[in-house]
Design a protein around this motif. Sequence first.
Motif: not given
Length: 338
Positions: A241-254
């Motif tokens: 929906d918008e830019k700028g969201h932050r997430i823990m790195p390397l979380l989705l790769i699994s």
Amino acid sequence: MRNNRAVLTHGLVWLVLLAVLFLLNVREHPDRAAIMVLLYGALNIVIFYVHYFLINPLLIGAGRYWRAATYMAIVLVVSIAVKYGIALYYDDIILQYRDNDNQQQTLTPMRYSVAVLITGLFFMLLSTAVYVISSNFKTREDRKNLETEKLNAELAFLRSQINPHFLFNSLNNIYSLAYQKSDKTPEAILKLSAIMRYMLYESNEEYVLLEEEINYLENYIELQKLRFKEKVYVDLHVNIDEKGHRIMPLLLISFLENAFKHGVSTDPDKPIRIDISVQSGRLHFNAENAKNQVNKDQTKGVGLTNLRRRLQLGYPDRHTINVVESEHYYSSELFIYL
């Protein structure tokens, strides 16, 4: 910073108390209000902090009760002597008073000393109460900081496990390409280089931009596609929906690793489907694919176990993860409130 805040708080509290004491005395006794505030207020503050810094640690921390009692007696005797000396100097203001019959009376040394003793004991008791409360707050804050440091150390350890795990799989893939003398080998090395750059430098932050994490996933998908002679079908859909969201790195790769591990798709009608969307601060990640028994990777990694623990540490009570696996189908779904 914490010490400066404590000093400021103490200073403001004493300022307010002295102001209240002055206002209570200035109407009835305008001639002694300043003396009460400046002299007696200062002496009581001294009693408070001598007890706070010298006696409380012995009384509460070290359990040296006899030494603490001795120091308390010395402080009380000295305070009585000093205050009585001040009272004698300002005899007409402090020791003189009028009784109910409006007769001039003089406080006896005993009555005055008892009053000063009670006042001193009050400020010592107040000092102990403040000391206990401050110590409890400090203990809770130190424990919280220790737990935070422990969680950060555990997260760092879990993140460090991802790199060799991923690197092991990728090098195996590139080795296969090189062994086959495939023209895809240089491109695979470049993709791996871009991925490793992200893993080594960008992912050192506690949180990264979601766009950077998605770009990392796209590079991973392209690297996986280079492994196979046949065309591999992967549908990636992103709706943020918008830019700028932050997430823990390397979380989705699994999730991606497991999707490819359970079988890549060479059938355009049964691609690996990956959907990433963010609406009102909630991330929805879904990956699903039909199992391919021919291309299925039989190796078992640490991916999902690692992922679940990182989610527990980084997003407690703010995530839901669902994994569905059958003989012919594999699906993984994640919801996170960013």
